[in-house]
Design an enzyme around this catalytic site. Structure first.
Site, PDB file in Angstrom:
ATOM      1  N   LEU A 196     -21.596   0.616  -2.601  1.00  0.00           N
ATOM      2  CA  LEU A 196     -22.754   0.369  -1.742  1.00  0.00           C
ATOM      3  C   LEU A 196     -23.015   1.531  -0.782  1.00  0.00           C
ATOM      4  O   LEU A 196     -23.873   1.430   0.081  1.00  0.00           O
ATOM      5  CB  LEU A 196     -22.522  -0.916  -0.929  1.00  0.00           C
ATOM      6  CG  LEU A 196     -22.407  -2.209  -1.729  1.00  0.00           C
ATOM      7  CD1 LEU A 196     -21.961  -3.357  -0.829  1.00  0.00           C
ATOM      8  CD2 LEU A 196     -23.743  -2.553  -2.396  1.00  0.00           C
TER       9      LEU A 196
ATOM     10  N   GLY B 198     -17.024   1.375  -2.308  1.00  0.00           N
ATOM     11  CA  GLY B 198     -17.864   2.565  -2.199  1.00  0.00           C
ATOM     12  C   GLY B 198     -19.144   2.490  -3.006  1.00  0.00           C
ATOM     13  O   GLY B 198     -20.014   3.370  -2.882  1.00  0.00           O
TER      14      GLY B 198
ATOM     15  N   TYR C 279       0.849  -1.195   0.000  1.00  0.00           N
ATOM     16  CA  TYR C 279       0.000   0.000   0.000  1.00  0.00           C
ATOM     17  C   TYR C 279       0.882   1.241   0.000  1.00  0.00           C
ATOM     18  O   TYR C 279       1.510   1.581   1.001  1.00  0.00           O
ATOM     19  CB  TYR C 279      -0.917   0.025   1.224  1.00  0.00           C
ATOM     20  CG  TYR C 279      -1.955  -1.078   1.273  1.00  0.00           C
ATOM     21  CD1 TYR C 279      -2.188  -1.909   0.189  1.00  0.00           C
ATOM     22  CD2 TYR C 279      -2.710  -1.284   2.425  1.00  0.00           C
ATOM     23  CE1 TYR C 279      -3.132  -2.923   0.249  1.00  0.00           C
ATOM     24  CE2 TYR C 279      -3.669  -2.292   2.490  1.00  0.00           C
ATOM     25  CZ  TYR C 279      -3.866  -3.108   1.405  1.00  0.00           C
ATOM     26  OH  TYR C 279      -4.802  -4.106   1.472  1.00  0.00           O
TER      27      TYR C 279
ATOM     28  N   GLY D  32     -24.230   4.462  -1.409  1.00  0.00           N
ATOM     29  CA  GLY D  32     -25.342   5.347  -1.749  1.00  0.00           C
ATOM     30  C   GLY D  32     -24.900   6.624  -2.432  1.00  0.00           C
ATOM     31  O   GLY D  32     -25.743   7.454  -2.803  1.00  0.00           O
ATOM     32  N   LYS D  33     -23.606   6.792  -2.644  1.00  0.00           N
ATOM     33  CA  LYS D  33     -23.097   8.030  -3.254  1.00  0.00           C
ATOM     34  C   LYS D  33     -23.118   7.984  -4.780  1.00  0.00           C
ATOM     35  O   LYS D  33     -23.036   9.027  -5.423  1.00  0.00           O
ATOM     36  CB  LYS D  33     -21.660   8.277  -2.792  1.00  0.00           C
ATOM     37  CG  LYS D  33     -21.493   8.428  -1.292  1.00  0.00           C
ATOM     38  CD  LYS D  33     -20.022   8.559  -0.930  1.00  0.00           C
ATOM     39  CE  LYS D  33     -19.826   8.640   0.579  1.00  0.00           C
ATOM     40  NZ  LYS D  33     -18.376   8.685   0.948  1.00  0.00           N
TER      41      LYS D  33
ATOM     42  N   SER E 143     -13.154  -4.647   1.516  1.00  0.00           N
ATOM     43  CA  SER E 143     -14.109  -4.059   0.563  1.00  0.00           C
ATOM     44  C   SER E 143     -15.554  -4.338   0.960  1.00  0.00           C
ATOM     45  O   SER E 143     -16.383  -4.696   0.115  1.00  0.00           O
ATOM     46  CB  SER E 143     -13.866  -4.575  -0.858  1.00  0.00           C
ATOM     47  OG  SER E 143     -13.045  -3.709  -1.570  1.00  0.00           O
ATOM     48  N   PRO E 144     -15.909  -4.183   2.242  1.00  0.00           N
ATOM     49  CA  PRO E 144     -17.296  -4.456   2.651  1.00  0.00           C
ATOM     50  C   PRO E 144     -18.287  -3.465   2.049  1.00  0.00           C
ATOM     51  O   PRO E 144     -19.487  -3.743   2.014  1.00  0.00           O
ATOM     52  CB  PRO E 144     -17.241  -4.325   4.177  1.00  0.00           C
ATOM     53  CG  PRO E 144     -16.124  -3.362   4.427  1.00  0.00           C
ATOM     54  CD  PRO E 144     -15.092  -3.697   3.386  1.00  0.00           C
TER      55      PRO E 144
END
Length: 406
Positions: free
Chosen positions: A267, A265, A116, A269-270, A260-261
């Site tokens: 999921l 991103g 990373y 809502g954005k 990655s739950p």
């Protein structure tokens, strides 16, 4: 994280479709050693040189207390990653603020990796821990790149990660992804790290059911339990529920860390088909919202209905679904607001009907991208990765076998 795997193991993916002989493997290792041994790369990345010295394993005198995980951890992939997440060091102040907030919560847990930001993520976490004076639990990961073929590679990488974090030991050390060979060597290296007192617990990531079982058995011979398997797991990628991987981890007492739950991103809502995220995620978002619009609409609608019912947010619904399945989600966060929203999921939980509704909504979701991990160990034939392959229909599986020679 589909794209994370693509970015992280590009070199490994390039060789998984080839039958590589022992001699070619030796050449590859020598080339890799030469690359990593160059002073210019060492300066740019901070990654360890394979020529680094490593002490011989020794038995530690005391057994550390077991790692107690929080209900939700924090993933630090974006901390230092400019390619996928657009990291900017000018925003390190926001990351420090985020760290202070999370570090003040019980059993604070951060997950990072040597890849990373080429060590930048590890360095940031270590710096924040020292400056805040707040002790947290840290997990990082060994990059199982093709030229890393020995147990000493694991130990040297662990030592380099600890140096970047400014620590003598860490709470959890994991193999980041399977290689096409040498996997059993990595397991010995993990046990060596425990015996040297460098790590308290060891785990794997992106391992399939057979690989988890084999790794657990190998470690048990050294008196070391396999603590965890970190896998992609979400409403957008529920396949570990369907192919037996989650059940196998539960059977063996191996904790499942859900990366990655929030589906990168998607999921949260954005985003929608009219509002796609920037960067590499845009292609994945387009595939989700447009390629199977009916399934996407059903899943988004179910998430929004649960959020409205409980007065939460779509992100919190996604995290609480992972929690309801017995996993520890480790969502990413780049600022205080995101961390507060993530941990706000702990203020409420889904009921049984909510879980059933979400299960139905994600039942027909399909993978948005090919996972680049090797399916099997070329030396032993052991199936290493199956989370997405076993979710496909039989005809599709045949197609993948032809394409990748797996």
């Amino acid at each position: 994280m589909w794209a994370q795997g693509i970015l992280l193991v590009l070199a490994s993916a390039a060789v998984t479709s080839l039958e590589v002989s022992s001699s070619r493997r030796a050449v590859l290792r020598n080339v890799g050693s030469g690359i990593l041994g160059s002073s210019s790369l060492a300066v740019r990345t901070g990654l360890p040189s394979p020529a680094s010295a490593v002490a011989a394993p020794m038995t530690i005198a005391a057994v550390p207390p077991p790692l107690v995980l929080p209900p939700i951890g924090i993933g630090a992939w974006a901390w230092g990653d400019s390619v996928f997440w657009g990291y900017n060091p000018l925003n390190d102040g926001e990351l420090s603020e985020l760290f202070d907030f999370v570090a003040s919560t019980p059993n604070a847990f951060f997950d990072t990796a040597e890849l990373y930001g080429f060590g930048r993520s590890e360095s940031l976490i270590g710096n924040f821990e020292r400056s805040s004076g707040k002790k947290v639990s840290i997990a990082t990961k060994f990059a199982a790149l093709p030229w890393k073929t020995s147990r000493t590679d694991v130990v040297k990488a662990c030592q380099a990660s600890l140096k970047r974090m400014g620590r003598d030991s860490m709470e959890l050390y994991q193999v980041h992804f399977p290689n096409a060979w040498s996997n059993a060597e990595y397991w010995e290296g993990l046990a060596d790290c425990v015996e040297l007192g460098l790590v308290e617990n060891v785990g794997v990531s992106n391992y399939g059911a057979d690989a988890v079982e084999a790794c657990a058995a190998a470690l048990a011979k050294r008196g070391v339990p396999l603590f965890s398997n970190q896998i992609q797991y979400s409403l957008l990628y529920p396949f570990a529920e369907q192919n037996g991987l989650k059940a196998k981890c539960d059977e063996l007492g191996v904790r499942v860390l859900a990366y990655s739950p929030l589906g990168l991103g998607l999921l949260s809502g954005k985003y929608s088909s009219d509002k796609l995220p920037s960067g590499p995620r845009a292609k994945l978002a387009k595939a989700f919202f447009e390629d199977d619009a009916e399934v996407a609409a059903g899943l988004v609608g179910a998430v929004q209905a649960c959020a409205a019912k409980h007065g939460g947010t779509p992100s919190q619904v996604a995290l609480n679904w992972c929690r309801a399945k017995g996993t520890v989600p480790i969502p990413g966060a780049r600022n205080l607001a995101q961390a507060e929203e993530n941990l706000g999921a702990l203020k409420w939980q889904l009921d049984a009907e909510d879980v059933k509704a979400l299960d139905r909504a994600c039942a027909n979701v399909k993978p948005l991208a090919k996972a680049p991990f090797p399916e099997k160990d070329r030396d032993t034939g052991l199936i290493m990765f199956d989370s997405w392959l076993l979710s496909l229909g039989s005809m599709e599986l045949v197609a993948w076998e032809v394409l990748f020679q797996i």
